[in-house]
Write a protein that holds these residues in place. Structure first.
Motif, mmCIF file in Angstrom:
data_model
loop_
_atom_site.group_PDB
_atom_site.id
_atom_site.type_symbol
_atom_site.label_atom_id
_atom_site.label_comp_id
_atom_site.label_asym_id
_atom_site.label_seq_id
_atom_site.Cartn_x
_atom_site.Cartn_y
_atom_site.Cartn_z
ATOM 1 N N LEU A 92 -6.433 10.060 0.033
ATOM 2 C CA LEU A 92 -4.826 10.098 -0.022
ATOM 3 C C LEU A 92 -4.104 11.666 -0.210
ATOM 4 O O LEU A 92 -4.672 13.018 -0.177
ATOM 5 N N VAL A 135 -8.592 4.132 -3.436
ATOM 6 C CA VAL A 135 -7.945 5.089 -3.110
ATOM 7 C C VAL A 135 -6.566 4.146 -1.897
ATOM 8 O O VAL A 135 -7.447 3.645 -1.102
ATOM 9 N N PRO A 136 -5.302 3.614 -2.377
ATOM 10 C CA PRO A 136 -4.247 2.543 -1.424
ATOM 11 C C PRO A 136 -4.668 2.418 0.044
ATOM 12 O O PRO A 136 -4.969 4.953 0.391
ATOM 13 N N LYS A 180 0.071 3.690 -2.567
ATOM 14 C CA LYS A 180 0.911 5.490 -2.547
ATOM 15 C C LYS A 180 0.911 6.590 -3.406
ATOM 16 O O LYS A 180 1.079 7.795 -3.768
ATOM 17 N N ARG A 181 2.415 5.732 -2.992
ATOM 18 C CA ARG A 181 3.382 6.699 -4.070
ATOM 19 C C ARG A 181 3.694 6.480 -5.204
ATOM 20 O O ARG A 181 3.406 8.434 -5.773
ATOM 21 N N ASP A 229 -4.277 5.562 8.050
ATOM 22 C CA ASP A 229 -5.830 6.847 7.624
ATOM 23 C C ASP A 229 -6.328 6.591 7.879
ATOM 24 O O ASP A 229 -8.077 6.351 8.142
ATOM 25 N N GLY A 253 1.207 12.637 2.267
ATOM 26 C CA GLY A 253 2.484 11.746 3.174
ATOM 27 C C GLY A 253 3.038 11.944 4.432
ATOM 28 O O GLY A 253 3.256 11.252 5.081
ATOM 29 N N ARG A 309 0.191 9.305 -5.776
ATOM 30 C CA ARG A 309 0.835 10.431 -5.316
ATOM 31 C C ARG A 309 2.297 10.981 -6.758
ATOM 32 O O ARG A 309 1.404 12.506 -7.547
ATOM 33 N N GLN A 351 0.604 -1.095 0.201
ATOM 34 C CA GLN A 351 -0.295 -0.023 0.299
ATOM 35 C C GLN A 351 0.942 1.230 0.174
ATOM 36 O O GLN A 351 0.312 2.210 -0.719
ATOM 37 N N HIS A 352 2.045 1.412 1.034
ATOM 38 C CA HIS A 352 3.051 2.042 1.037
ATOM 39 C C HIS A 352 3.389 2.681 -0.450
ATOM 40 O O HIS A 352 3.541 3.552 -0.884
ATOM 41 N N GLU A 392 -4.193 2.608 3.859
ATOM 42 C CA GLU A 392 -2.839 2.178 5.554
ATOM 43 C C GLU A 392 -4.182 1.784 6.963
ATOM 44 O O GLU A 392 -4.866 2.999 6.864
#
Length: 195
Positions: free
Chosen positions: A137, A170-171, A7-8, A176, A140, A11, A3-4, A173
């Motif tokens: 999102l 949206v991924p 997200k990157r 969130d 970060g 973004r 997921q991290h 974690e």
């Protein structure tokens, strides 16, 4: 892909799309966002709204912040603290802002502490994307996840994004924090069903 990492990558893609957006389109988006939020029942009834003063290619909120203030809403804007939390200070017009780190403008008015969001009628927060379940999102750093964890049970949480940033998924974690609504220039305010 975890997921991290997801997200990157999301973004990077969204930030590139924002940079490619014509300035006139961003300006029009700011007017549409202002009008959509001002149309919310009760938003201008004199309560407190925690908002943010957009920077760079973010959906413009300057007109929204000014309009809420002119309608008698008590507007609080974030002040980034060294520990990564957000304090909230009174917005008292455009001359009440001062330059801060990361290109931000922060209010010089009275500060009310990180718990101010708990008492607010609404919290309008930035996002790069929001999905139909309310997952947002951010950039970060987690500032708004920490702030949204403090909101009261009757506080409307609203993320402002461009139309194509309201997406299916949206991924997410565990840390969130979901939002209860999204506002887009073309779709206005839509209530979400956080999962």
């Amino acid at each position: 892909m975890d997921q991290h990492q997801a997200k990157r990558e999301m973004r990077e893609r969204l930030l590139a799309a924002r940079r490619a957006m014509p300035a006139a389109e961003r300006t029009a988006a700011g007017s549409a966002l202002r009008d959509a939020v001002l149309a919310l029942p009760g938003i201008t009834m004199g309560g407190t709204v925690c908002a943010y003063h957009s920077i760079g290619t973010e959906p413009p909120t300057h007109k929204l912040v000014a309009a809420l203030w002119k309608h008698g809403v008590y507007v609080l804007l974030p002040v980034v603290l060294a520990d990564g939390s957000l304090d909230w200070a009174a917005y008292e017009g455009p001359d009440s802002l001062t330059p801060a780190d990361h290109g931000l403008l922060e209010p010089m008015g009275q500060r009310y502490g990180a718990e101010a969001v708990h008492r607010a009628a609404a919290v309008i927060c930035p996002a790069l994307a929001v999905d139909h379940g309310g997952v947002r999102l951010g950039r970060g750093a987690g500032y708004y996840d920490r702030a949204l964890a403090r909101v009261g049970p009757n506080t409307l949480t609203l993320a402002a994004v461009y139309d194509d940033e309201f997406v299916d998924t949206v991924p997410a974690e565990p840390h969130d924090q979901p939002v209860g609504a999204v506002v887009t220039p073309g779709g206005g305010v839509r209530r979400l069903a956080p999962q």
